[in-house]
Write a protein that holds these residues in place. Structure first.
Motif, short mmCIF file in Angstrom:
data_model
loop_
_atom_site.label_atom_id
_atom_site.label_comp_id
_atom_site.label_asym_id
_atom_site.label_seq_id
_atom_site.Cartn_x
_atom_site.Cartn_y
_atom_site.Cartn_z
N ASP A 89 100.79 153.25 11.03
CA ASP A 89 101.77 153.91 10.16
C ASP A 89 101.76 155.40 10.47
OD1 ASP A 89 103.51 154.71 8.21
OD2 ASP A 89 102.22 154.19 6.51
N THR B 245 103.50 157.71 8.70
CA THR B 245 104.03 158.45 7.54
C THR B 245 103.26 159.73 7.25
OG1 THR B 245 104.77 156.38 6.53
CG2 THR B 245 104.60 158.30 5.09
N GLN C 84 104.69 163.51 7.62
CA GLN C 84 104.80 164.22 6.34
C GLN C 84 104.24 165.63 6.45
OE1 GLN C 84 106.25 162.96 3.35
NE2 GLN C 84 106.13 165.16 2.90
N GLU D 170 113.61 159.22 9.88
CA GLU D 170 113.65 158.70 8.51
C GLU D 170 113.42 159.81 7.50
OE1 GLU D 170 110.62 156.11 5.80
OE2 GLU D 170 111.01 155.32 7.82
N GLU E 270 110.76 157.42 14.95
CA GLU E 270 111.57 156.83 13.88
C GLU E 270 111.20 157.40 12.51
OE1 GLU E 270 111.20 152.61 14.38
OE2 GLU E 270 112.82 152.54 15.86
N LYS E 271 109.94 157.74 12.33
CA LYS E 271 109.54 158.35 11.07
C LYS E 271 110.10 159.77 10.96
CE LYS E 271 107.45 156.50 8.56
NZ LYS E 271 107.80 155.69 7.36
#
Length: 414
Positions: free
Chosen positions: A225, A227, A231, A260, A256-257
């Protein structure tokens, strides 16, 4: 004539014919010179398999072209033959592959591989003990700083690429935005090449460029992951970010994150390093809008003057373009051919000597940026340059250096 008499005549004649055939057999065998074996060790299984496959494509293409053009003329037209081994998905597997290869193929004259610097470090420990000359595109500085005599690095080491790239990027950013970049983020994995690439930046390079490191995230591949990593970029909003995964799946997750979280389309310009960020496979799993504008620093890429080679490669393999991995291993096999012609014997130590004394701007030098082929006392290619490739409208386009560029580098507007 009686059958007994005929049999008596045919007996000696048959024996004579058989003896003549046996005597002629070695002559017939010697008419065809023994093939010269070159090893390729690359990942053909696991997360790095795609990069290994494109490496192998280049080596196979070179062998076909060399053999079709008459083979090694100094060895009576001897053909070249590849011996392929899978480096797998770990340092231990890559080292085991090298050990098996060296033990099972005593007549190898050299080899190339293995894409990932961590793997190449392990492999060359084995090949160095066997006095087997080894060519590699891998970036890590440590590959050619161990005092080894049989390792030859065709790429600019990661630190050189890093030091070369940073001024180019910051100058471009200022030209487009009208102000100097002040902050940078780093998201990278902990493989040897990426560590070497960022080391000079962390040890004063960023400070000298007037950049403050505001995000610094290091992960162990593979990612599950992305994220939390992305972030951090979202929170700090650096003027640009170095995003450096070494596998295609990890690149997919990160890119892709980024999109997104609303950081795509230049909101944070992204700079990557390594051939895995420009392989055709990436475009199959990440849409071109997500890739648009991504700048990738690589050690090699086909540009001006390579059009015929690229078209032949595409036709032969069905690939949409030729990557640094294919181009470099294509050139590596031609280096071995050149060394064999110079050595005049299929002996690994003589081949290594020929490579150490090589100094040419013709022949295999055409397959490397800098257009000169000479190795220094460490085994590093003299004059090796960094190449910048940018994703533009679904294609990786070489944009630097100018003599290779097929397009202009565009700094994404925030």
């Amino acid at each position: 004539m009686s059958s007994k008499r005929l049999s008596g005549l045919l007996g000696p004649l048959s024996a004579a014919l058989a003896a003549a055939a046996m005597a002629a057999a070695p002559m017939a065998a010697s008419a065809e010179p023994q093939a010269v074996k070159v090893a390729v060790i690359v990942p053909l299984s696991g997360p790095w398999a795609r990069s290994g496959e494109v490496h192998l494509m280049g080596a196979k293409a070179a062998v076909e072209d060399i053999n079709a053009s008459g083979g090694i003329k100094a060895l009576g037209g001897a053909k070249m033959e590849l011996v392929v081994a899978d480096a797998g998905d770990s340092i231990e597997k890559s080292k085991n592959a090298a050990q098996r290869l060296v033990a099972q193929e005593p007549d190898l004259i050299g080899g190339t591989g293995a894409f990932l610097s961590s793997f190449t470090l392990a492999i060359t420990e084995v090949t160095e003990r066997a006095s087997l000359p080894w060519l590699t595109l891998s970036y890590a500085d440590s590959l050619t700083s161990r005092g080894y005599k049989y390792v030859f690095q065709t790429s600019a080491p990661a630190s050189v690429q890093s030091e070369s790239m940073l001024p180019i990027i910051t100058k471009l950013a200022q030209q487009v935005t009208g102000k100097p970049a002040k902050t940078v983020g780093i998201v990278m994995d902990n493989t040897a090449s990426q560590v070497s690439f960022t080391k000079p930046m962390r040890e004063g390079g960023l400070e000298r460029a007037g950049l403050k490191l505001v995000t610094d995230e290091v992960f162990t591949p593979p990612l599950s992951d992305a994220t939390s990593l992305v972030q951090k970029l979202r929170n700090t909003r650096p003027d640009f970010a170095l995003m450096m995964p070494s596998t295609v799946p990890d690149a997919k997750l990160l890119l892709e994150k980024v999109r997104e979280m609303g950081l795509g389309k230049g909101r944070i310009p992204l700079i990557a390093s390594g051939g895995n960020m420009v392989v055709p496979e990436l475009l199959k799993i990440v849409d071109k809008e997500t890739l648009e504008g991504l700048i990738v620093a690589v050690a090699n890429w086909p540009g001006k003057g390579s059009e015929a080679l690229v078209e032949a490669f595409k036709k032969r393999t069905g690939e949409p373009w030729m990557t640094q991995d294919s181009l470099s291993t294509y050139g590596d096999i031609w280096i071995f051919k050149e060394a064999l012609e110079k050595a005049g014997v299929a002996d690994r130590k003589k081949v290594a000597e020929a490579m150490r004394s090589m100094d040419t701007d013709t022949g295999p030098s055409a397959y490397y940026p800098g257009e000169r082929l000479r190795f220094d006392e460490k085994g590093r290619r003299v004059g090796a340059e960094v190449v910048l490739v940018q994703w533009q409208d679904g294609l990786p386009v070489p944009v630097y250096p100018p003599n290779l560029a097929l397009g202009e580098l565009k700094w994404p507007k925030r």
